[in-house]
Design a protein around this motif. Structure first.
Motif, PDB file in Angstrom:
ATOM      1  N   ALA A  74      33.860  30.751  26.603  1.00 48.65           N
ATOM      2  CA  ALA A  74      32.459  31.151  26.658  1.00 48.65           C
ATOM      3  C   ALA A  74      31.734  30.428  27.782  1.00 48.65           C
ATOM      4  N   LEU A  75      32.029  29.142  27.961  1.00 52.06           N
ATOM      5  CA  LEU A  75      31.411  28.384  29.054  1.00 52.06           C
ATOM      6  C   LEU A  75      31.869  28.919  30.409  1.00 52.06           C
ATOM      7  N   GLU A  76      33.138  29.293  30.490  1.00 48.62           N
ATOM      8  CA  GLU A  76      33.641  29.876  31.741  1.00 48.62           C
ATOM      9  C   GLU A  76      32.935  31.199  32.031  1.00 48.62           C
ATOM     10  N   ARG A  77      32.762  32.011  30.997  1.00 43.47           N
ATOM     11  CA  ARG A  77      32.074  33.292  31.170  1.00 43.47           C
ATOM     12  C   ARG A  77      30.620  33.076  31.579  1.00 43.47           C
ATOM     13  N   ALA A  78      29.966  32.102  30.962  1.00 41.57           N
ATOM     14  CA  ALA A  78      28.571  31.808  31.303  1.00 41.57           C
ATOM     15  C   ALA A  78      28.443  31.392  32.762  1.00 41.57           C
ATOM     16  N   GLY A  79      29.384  30.572  33.228  1.00 44.16           N
ATOM     17  CA  GLY A  79      29.363  30.159  34.630  1.00 44.16           C
ATOM     18  C   GLY A  79      29.570  31.324  35.568  1.00 44.16           C
ATOM     19  N   TRP A  80      30.475  32.217  35.191  1.00 45.96           N
ATOM     20  CA  TRP A  80      30.710  33.398  36.030  1.00 45.96           C
ATOM     21  C   TRP A  80      29.473  34.285  36.087  1.00 45.96           C
ATOM     22  N   LEU A  81      28.797  34.464  34.953  1.00 49.00           N
ATOM     23  CA  LEU A  81      27.596  35.290  34.928  1.00 49.00           C
ATOM     24  C   LEU A  81      26.475  34.670  35.763  1.00 49.00           C
ATOM     25  N   ARG A  82      26.373  33.327  35.746  1.00 48.56           N
ATOM     26  CA  ARG A  82      25.369  32.663  36.599  1.00 48.56           C
ATOM     27  C   ARG A  82      25.667  32.929  38.066  1.00 48.56           C
ATOM     28  N   SER A  83      26.928  32.810  38.446  1.00 42.33           N
ATOM     29  CA  SER A  83      27.302  33.060  39.836  1.00 42.33           C
ATOM     30  C   SER A  83      27.034  34.498  40.225  1.00 42.33           C
ATOM     31  N   GLN A  84      27.302  35.404  39.312  1.00 43.02           N
ATOM     32  CA  GLN A  84      27.057  36.815  39.581  1.00 43.02           C
ATOM     33  C   GLN A  84      25.569  37.081  39.814  1.00 43.02           C
ATOM     34  N   ARG A  85      24.730  36.500  38.965  1.00 44.91           N
ATOM     35  CA  ARG A  85      23.280  36.697  39.127  1.00 44.91           C
ATOM     36  C   ARG A  85      22.788  36.095  40.443  1.00 44.91           C
ATOM     37  N   ALA A  86      23.325  34.930  40.794  1.00 43.70           N
ATOM     38  CA  ALA A  86      22.917  34.299  42.044  1.00 43.70           C
ATOM     39  C   ALA A  86      23.297  35.159  43.235  1.00 43.70           C
ATOM     40  N   LEU A  87      24.487  35.741  43.194  1.00 48.97           N
ATOM     41  CA  LEU A  87      24.912  36.603  44.291  1.00 48.97           C
ATOM     42  C   LEU A  87      24.088  37.877  44.353  1.00 48.97           C
ATOM     43  N   GLU A  88      23.781  38.431  43.204  1.00 44.77           N
ATOM     44  CA  GLU A  88      22.972  39.652  43.184  1.00 44.77           C
ATOM     45  C   GLU A  88      21.590  39.398  43.761  1.00 44.77           C
ATOM     46  N   ALA A  89      21.081  38.175  43.579  1.00 51.07           N
ATOM     47  CA  ALA A  89      19.751  37.845  44.078  1.00 51.07           C
ATOM     48  C   ALA A  89      19.742  37.549  45.571  1.00 51.07           C
ATOM     49  N   SER A  90      20.880  37.097  46.099  1.00 58.58           N
ATOM     50  CA  SER A  90      20.904  36.661  47.497  1.00 58.58           C
ATOM     51  C   SER A  90      21.770  37.521  48.410  1.00 58.58           C
ATOM     52  N   ALA A  91      22.560  38.406  47.842  1.00 58.17           N
ATOM     53  CA  ALA A  91      23.464  39.208  48.663  1.00 58.17           C
ATOM     54  C   ALA A  91      23.465  40.645  48.153  1.00 58.17           C
ATOM     55  N   SER A  92      24.353  41.441  48.696  1.00 55.37           N
ATOM     56  CA  SER A  92      24.427  42.829  48.276  1.00 55.37           C
ATOM     57  C   SER A  92      25.148  42.931  46.937  1.00 55.37           C
ATOM     58  N   PRO A  93      24.856  43.953  46.141  1.00 56.84           N
ATOM     59  CA  PRO A  93      25.524  44.120  44.846  1.00 56.84           C
ATOM     60  C   PRO A  93      27.043  44.172  44.974  1.00 56.84           C
ATOM     61  N   ALA A  94      27.535  44.670  46.115  1.00 58.84           N
ATOM     62  CA  ALA A  94      28.983  44.763  46.304  1.00 58.84           C
ATOM     63  C   ALA A  94      29.633  43.390  46.305  1.00 58.84           C
ATOM     64  N   ASP A  95      28.906  42.372  46.736  1.00 64.09           N
ATOM     65  CA  ASP A  95      29.456  41.016  46.765  1.00 64.09           C
ATOM     66  C   ASP A  95      29.493  40.371  45.389  1.00 64.09           C
ATOM     67  N   ALA A  96      28.804  40.971  44.421  1.00 63.12           N
ATOM     68  CA  ALA A  96      28.699  40.376  43.094  1.00 63.12           C
ATOM     69  C   ALA A  96      29.653  41.005  42.081  1.00 63.12           C
ATOM     70  N   THR A  97      30.539  41.880  42.535  1.00 67.88           N
ATOM     71  CA  THR A  97      31.514  42.452  41.615  1.00 67.88           C
ATOM     72  C   THR A  97      32.564  41.409  41.268  1.00 67.88           C
TER      73      THR A  97
END
Length: 244
Positions: free
Chosen positions: A162-185
């Motif tokens: 669960a902690l690993e998943r939470a970290g991945w979701l944080r990284s995904q949100r950060a990428l979506e906010a700063s880069a293109s959606p394609a980079d956050a897949t």
């Protein structure tokens, strides 16, 4: 002071909507919303009080401290777990489904899974999940003592995953906010993480880290996270069944 028309000023307290009455449920729900908004570590009693438009002292009527509050938040998150049904398969299929759903529920609320690292959780929903997990393990033929230890092992796996998943979701949100959606897949993020590790491993001395260099390709290949998770859980259950 009233206006010349006799109308009540907009900021008159009598015109404001009444605050919802405080309760333990309201406090815990507000804390969970803050965990989702600002992260587990940033949630304080003061911040929860501000969200409820009250003072911190008011919260202590319902929870003794932040630890008890976060335990309530953890249990509320587990309330999202739907227990498997008979139609979902045999005991093993249902156990795997239960573990996966629990990881998803906890991992979707930042690092709330940390709550279970230091103390056994005995909230209503935590006990509901534990009861089902123990029941399924017994259905698989494990002895009573092994069931208890197996549940503890699976709880640790759930927490770390669960902690690993939470970290991945944080990284995904950060990428979506700063880069293109394609980079956050998932595929793009896995590739980027693999490239970063490959650069680190490639800079290591072959003489000092020969095994890492030998396995470097496999260690940085990334891959399907669902397949890796299924493999890990399969190995754990196979190991439990192999116990005398």
């Amino acid at each position: 002071m009233s206006t010349t028309t006799g109308r009540t000023r907009p900021d008159n307290p009598r015109t404001r909507p009444a605050k919802a009455p405080l309760s333990r449920e309201a406090v815990v729900e507000a804390a969970l919303a803050l965990v989702d908004e600002v992260g587990y570590a940033a949630v304080t009693m003061r911040r929860v009080a501000q969200a409820l438009d009250t003072g911190p002292a008011s919260l202590y009527v319902y929870v003794a401290d932040r630890d008890e509050l976060m335990a309530g938040v953890y249990d509320l998150a587990l309330g999202q777990v739907e227990l498997p049904r008979e139609a979902d398969g045999d005991w093993r299929a249902r156990l795997e489904l239960l573990v996966g759903r629990t990881i998803t529920a906890l991992g979707g609320h930042d690092d709330i899974a940390l709550v279970a690292l230091t103390k056994v959780q005995t909230g209503r929903h935590a006990l509901r999940v534990s009861e089902e997990m123990l029941r399924l393990l017994r259905a698989g033929g494990l002895g009573d003592a092994t069931c208890v230890w197996a549940a503890d092992l699976l709880d640790q796996y759930v927490t770390s995953s669960a902690l690993e998943r939470a970290g991945w979701l944080r990284s995904q949100r950060a990428l979506e906010a700063s880069a293109s959606p394609a980079d956050a897949t998932e595929q793009a993020m896995s590739h980027a993480a693999g490239a970063e590790l490959d650069a680190v491993f490639g800079a290591l001395s072959h003489d000092e880290y020969p095994t890492i260099h030998a396995l470097r390709g496999s260690m940085t290949a990334g891959g399907d996270s669902e397949s890796r998770a299924a493999w890990k859980l399969r190995v754990i259950i196979d190991g439990l069944l192999a116990q005398p």
